[in-house]
Motif scaffolding. Sequence first.
Motif, PDB file in Angstrom:
ATOM      1  N   ILE A 222     -11.067   7.063 -55.513  1.00  0.00           N
ATOM      2  CA  ILE A 222     -11.722   5.778 -55.280  1.00  0.00           C
ATOM      3  C   ILE A 222     -12.260   5.231 -56.597  1.00  0.00           C
ATOM      4  CG2 ILE A 222     -13.830   7.008 -54.607  1.00  0.00           C
ATOM      5  CD1 ILE A 222     -14.507   4.555 -52.862  1.00  0.00           C
ATOM      6  N   HIS A 223     -12.031   3.942 -56.820  1.00  0.00           N
ATOM      7  CA  HIS A 223     -12.496   3.329 -58.060  1.00  0.00           C
ATOM      8  C   HIS A 223     -14.014   3.297 -58.098  1.00  0.00           C
ATOM      9  CE1 HIS A 223     -13.015   0.537 -61.384  1.00  0.00           C
ATOM     10  NE2 HIS A 223     -11.746   0.735 -61.677  1.00  0.00           N
ATOM     11  N   THR A 225     -16.032   1.239 -59.338  1.00  0.00           N
ATOM     12  CA  THR A 225     -16.626  -0.054 -59.008  1.00  0.00           C
ATOM     13  C   THR A 225     -16.642  -0.286 -57.498  1.00  0.00           C
ATOM     14  OG1 THR A 225     -15.999  -1.001 -61.147  1.00  0.00           O
ATOM     15  CG2 THR A 225     -16.485  -2.556 -59.374  1.00  0.00           C
ATOM     16  N   ASP A 226     -15.614   0.182 -56.797  1.00  0.00           N
ATOM     17  CA  ASP A 226     -15.652   0.136 -55.334  1.00  0.00           C
ATOM     18  C   ASP A 226     -16.829   0.957 -54.801  1.00  0.00           C
ATOM     19  OD1 ASP A 226     -13.546  -1.581 -54.661  1.00  0.00           O
ATOM     20  OD2 ASP A 226     -12.048   0.006 -54.815  1.00  0.00           O
ATOM     21  N   LYS A 229     -20.022  -1.051 -55.305  1.00  0.00           N
ATOM     22  CA  LYS A 229     -20.181  -2.144 -54.344  1.00  0.00           C
ATOM     23  C   LYS A 229     -20.573  -1.626 -52.968  1.00  0.00           C
ATOM     24  CE  LYS A 229     -17.313  -5.385 -56.908  1.00  0.00           C
ATOM     25  NZ  LYS A 229     -16.054  -6.157 -56.977  1.00  0.00           N
ATOM     26  N   ASN A 252     -10.659   6.117 -50.314  1.00  0.00           N
ATOM     27  CA  ASN A 252      -9.595   5.155 -50.061  1.00  0.00           C
ATOM     28  C   ASN A 252      -8.890   5.409 -48.740  1.00  0.00           C
ATOM     29  OD1 ASN A 252      -8.662   2.879 -51.626  1.00  0.00           O
ATOM     30  ND2 ASN A 252      -8.687   4.233 -53.404  1.00  0.00           N
ATOM     31  N   TYR A 296     -16.704   0.755 -42.928  1.00  0.00           N
ATOM     32  CA  TYR A 296     -15.967  -0.505 -42.731  1.00  0.00           C
ATOM     33  C   TYR A 296     -16.425  -1.185 -41.442  1.00  0.00           C
ATOM     34  CZ  TYR A 296     -12.264  -3.796 -41.645  1.00  0.00           C
ATOM     35  OH  TYR A 296     -11.580  -4.936 -41.305  1.00  0.00           O
ATOM     36  N   TRP A 301     -17.242  -2.685 -45.556  1.00  0.00           N
ATOM     37  CA  TRP A 301     -16.769  -2.213 -46.868  1.00  0.00           C
ATOM     38  C   TRP A 301     -15.465  -1.453 -46.749  1.00  0.00           C
ATOM     39  CZ3 TRP A 301     -15.373   2.547 -48.714  1.00  0.00           C
ATOM     40  CH2 TRP A 301     -15.172   2.642 -50.086  1.00  0.00           C
ATOM     41  N   GLN A 302     -14.557  -1.713 -47.672  1.00  0.00           N
ATOM     42  CA  GLN A 302     -13.414  -0.837 -47.871  1.00  0.00           C
ATOM     43  C   GLN A 302     -12.986  -0.932 -49.325  1.00  0.00           C
ATOM     44  OE1 GLN A 302     -10.107  -1.961 -45.400  1.00  0.00           O
ATOM     45  NE2 GLN A 302     -10.189  -4.119 -45.978  1.00  0.00           N
ATOM     46  N   ALA A 303     -12.357   0.122 -49.808  1.00  0.00           N
ATOM     47  CA  ALA A 303     -11.915   0.152 -51.205  1.00  0.00           C
ATOM     48  C   ALA A 303     -10.898  -0.956 -51.454  1.00  0.00           C
ATOM     49  CB  ALA A 303     -11.310   1.516 -51.520  1.00  0.00           C
ATOM     50  N   GLN A 304     -11.023  -1.614 -52.599  1.00  0.00           N
ATOM     51  CA  GLN A 304     -10.154  -2.746 -52.939  1.00  0.00           C
ATOM     52  C   GLN A 304      -9.131  -2.420 -54.020  1.00  0.00           C
ATOM     53  OE1 GLN A 304     -10.340  -5.791 -51.295  1.00  0.00           O
ATOM     54  NE2 GLN A 304     -11.764  -4.657 -49.974  1.00  0.00           N
TER      55      GLN A 304
END
Length: 322
Positions: A222-223, A225-226, A229, A252, A296, A301-304
């Motif tokens: 998972i990034h 930045t995700d 957020k 993710n 979510y 929220w979900q990973a982008q």
Amino acid sequence: MILVVGGAGYIGSHFVKELVKFQDVVVLDNLSTGHRWAVDNRAVFVEGDLGNTTTIQRLFHTYKIDAVLHFAAFSLVAESVENPLMYYENNVVATLNLLKTMKKNGIDKFIFSSTAATYGIPKVPLIEENTPTNPINPYGRSKLMVEQILDDFAKSYGMKYVVLRYFNAAGAYETAEIGESHSPETHLIPLILGHLLGQRDTISVFGTDYDTHDGTCIRDYIHVTDLAKAHLLVLEGLLNGRITKTTYNLGNSHGYSVKEIITICEQVTGKKAKIKYMDRRAGDPAKLVADSRRIYEELGWQAQIDIKGIIESAWAWHQRQL
């Protein structure tokens, strides 16, 4: 004002980058693994340690703190096995110091960085928050202990808290001004990229006989930045009273094998890796992939950022370090 403990570390500093856009922020970090240069200059920085209750009390006396986020843990599995005392002192006792001082000062909102290591070696394809926890090393146990302490604090003292169980954080900030900078480095993606930059002769793959499609371990990336957020949404929920006590997985919900990650790194960089195949490491699960539906469904929220975007951002950061 929001207190971010461990805000000079990898994940903490990325969160601070996002938080300062909306809130006044004070960062407390002892810089044992974090970096002063990683802290956004819009945040107040205080160098100090959770082992010192006087330092924590002074912070709460100086600033009107509305909520606390805790990123200040040691997180190396092998090190935790070699030196469990260090992990229990830093990850459990020091956190108790913080919680005790929060209680004394009437601060009741807390977000805790936990880990997929609390699940141990799960026997399910996707790990839900109610998947049984059974950590297999002192690092995972130290995190689970704090989760249990928070539950007790909620029941007895009205603590409002969220536990966030991270899977594999990776990537770097979009401007490449901050990113992973660990010593020693133990995470797969920066190790591969460091190798492709000529900083190590080979990349080691531990185990090729796992029960996976290509025999190597599968992980959920998972990034960072995700992740940051997700913390913003959770903090908003705590501050507006929508959330009082919960746990979320952050991933993710898609796994990639070690071999697949190497291949994507090669594609992004245009370089070929030299791989050294090794025996399995003790305690490595074959597959760890998050089910992140709860956050979510409850917060939207979900990973982008997909795996290619994760690696591209990490590559930009690593190149900038040359």
